[in-house]
Design an enzyme around this catalytic site. Structure first.
Site, mmCIF file in Angstrom:
data_model
loop_
_atom_site.group_PDB
_atom_site.id
_atom_site.type_symbol
_atom_site.label_atom_id
_atom_site.label_comp_id
_atom_site.label_asym_id
_atom_site.label_seq_id
_atom_site.Cartn_x
_atom_site.Cartn_y
_atom_site.Cartn_z
ATOM 1 N N LYS A 1 3.717 -32.669 26.571
ATOM 2 C CA LYS A 1 2.593 -33.407 25.985
ATOM 3 C C LYS A 1 2.937 -33.534 24.498
ATOM 4 C CE LYS A 1 -2.451 -33.669 26.192
ATOM 5 N NZ LYS A 1 -2.625 -35.058 26.579
HETATM 6 N N1 PMP Z 1 -1.258 -38.228 31.530
HETATM 7 C C1 PMP Z 1 -1.336 -38.392 30.197
HETATM 8 C C2 PMP Z 1 -0.355 -39.284 29.516
HETATM 9 C C3 PMP Z 1 -2.339 -37.741 29.466
HETATM 10 O O1 PMP Z 1 -2.428 -37.907 28.140
HETATM 11 C C4 PMP Z 1 -3.268 -36.922 30.148
HETATM 12 C C5 PMP Z 1 -4.350 -36.236 29.388
HETATM 13 N N2 PMP Z 1 -3.930 -34.994 28.894
HETATM 14 C C6 PMP Z 1 -3.144 -36.776 31.535
HETATM 15 C C7 PMP Z 1 -2.126 -37.443 32.199
HETATM 16 C C8 PMP Z 1 -4.064 -35.876 32.287
HETATM 17 O O2 PMP Z 1 -3.725 -34.536 32.018
HETATM 18 P P1 PMP Z 1 -4.766 -33.368 32.137
HETATM 19 O O3 PMP Z 1 -5.410 -33.498 33.465
HETATM 20 O O4 PMP Z 1 -3.954 -32.122 32.069
HETATM 21 O O5 PMP Z 1 -5.740 -33.517 31.031
#
Ligand code: PMP
Length: 305
Positions: free
Chosen positions: A159
């Site tokens: 991330k």
């Molecule tokens: N993909 C991307 C590119 C994101 O930014 C997010 C948000 N964090 C998600 C998927 C979903 O991830 P999560 O369920 O861990 O928040």
């Protein structure tokens, strides 16, 4: 955005407006930073953070992938987030938490080994990411003209702030074309993820979501798979092509900020009845029960402040 009272920065709580950095901070120039998006909900027993340890662990792992050494343990960062929520004395239904690490001031040039790592936890009250109306009636999704970068040239599982240039371009294009959110394909033409959320579709009672070959390993996606399987649905993790999306019976996005957002239109094609689907609604209401502490079975995912 709504300012809060304090931000935790490098081990200290600072007044919101005093949490600052130099304009020559390395990350502002070369884009290596890592972020999390974590959420706390106001339960009947006070605020509880959903899957806190999973989010903080992912921050540490993202940093390892992008060669940044965060000088705090997961436990220390968990505790900082809990204390941040206590000190800020929030009152709303939910609070978004943004833990992150970036490279600060002192080194110029791409080689970043000696740049100082700054660690920050901020939190503020934030409404529904894709709108309250979107949660009820569904959103319009556009498949972006840009794909996710290939795995040979990026690290989609980190991330990392740098990955969000791709997300931003896609999202801007979608909104400029009259849609609400962008869906990105991978470099092979299969669905990867939305600009800030994961993708699910329903066809003939089966729930299908892409593998995380070229996407973030999403914590909400994992939660939704668990919820759906517990409800007795078959969940399949496999590649999805563009045409399959167009003829889905239901579709929805999942994410910490997006929560469970139904999709009603993709590229001018109406999905199902053009409103929140039946299975989507069931999963959505179970998800909200879980995060608001109304479902005993999933209480282990909550950390009360
Ligand atoms: N993909 C991307 C590119 C994101 O930014 C997010 C948000 N964090 C998600 C998927 C979903 O991830 P999560 O369920 O861990 O928040």
């Amino acid at each position: 955005m709504d300012a809060a009272k304090y931000i935790w920065m490098n081990g200290e709580f600072k007044p919101w407006h005093d949490a600052q950095t130099h304009v020559l901070s390395h990350t502002l120039h070369y884009g290596n930073g890592v972020i999390e998006g974590t959420k706390a909900y106001k339960t009947k027993d006070g605020y509880a953070i959903f899957r806190l340890n999973d989010h903080t662990t992912r921050l540490k792992e993202s940093a390892k992938m992008t060669l940044m050494d965060i000088p705090y343990t997961v436990e220390e960062m968990n505790e900082a987030q809990l204390e941040l929520l206590r000190r800020n004395e929030f009152t709303g239904d939910n609070v978004y938490i943004r833990p992150f690490a970036f490279l600060g001031y002192g080194i110029m040039g791409v080689y970043h080994k000696n740049a100082p790592v700054e660690t920050v936890m901020a939190a503020w009250e934030w409404g529904a990411y894709l709108g309250e109306e979107g949660l009820k009636s569904g959103i319009k999704l556009k498949i972006a003209s840009m794909t996710r970068p290939a795995n040979t040239s990026n690290m989609g599982k980190a991330k990392a702030t740098a990955n969000y240039l791709n997300s931003q371009m896609a999202k801007y294009e979608a909104i400029d074309c009259g849609y609400d959110e962008a869906l990105l394909l991978d470099d092979q033409g299969y669905v990867a993820e939305a600009s800030g959320a994961s993708f699910f579709m329903v066809k003939n009672g089966q729930i299908i979501t892409p593998p995380n070959d070229n996407s973030l390993v999403s914590i909400t996606q994992k939660t939704v798979i668990e919820i759906a399987q517990d409800m007795g649905y078959e969940v399949i993790h496999r590649r999805i092509s563009r045409e399959e999306v167009y003829i889905a019976d239901e579709a929805f996005l999942t994410g910490t900020a997006a929560e469970i957002t139904p999709v009603r239109i993709v590229d001018a094609r109406t999905i199902g009845k053009g409103s929140r689907g039946e299975i989507t609604e069931k999963i959505q209401s179970t998800y909200f029960d879980i995060v608001f502490g109304r479902n005993e079975k999933y209480k282990h995912y909550l950390t009360y402040i």
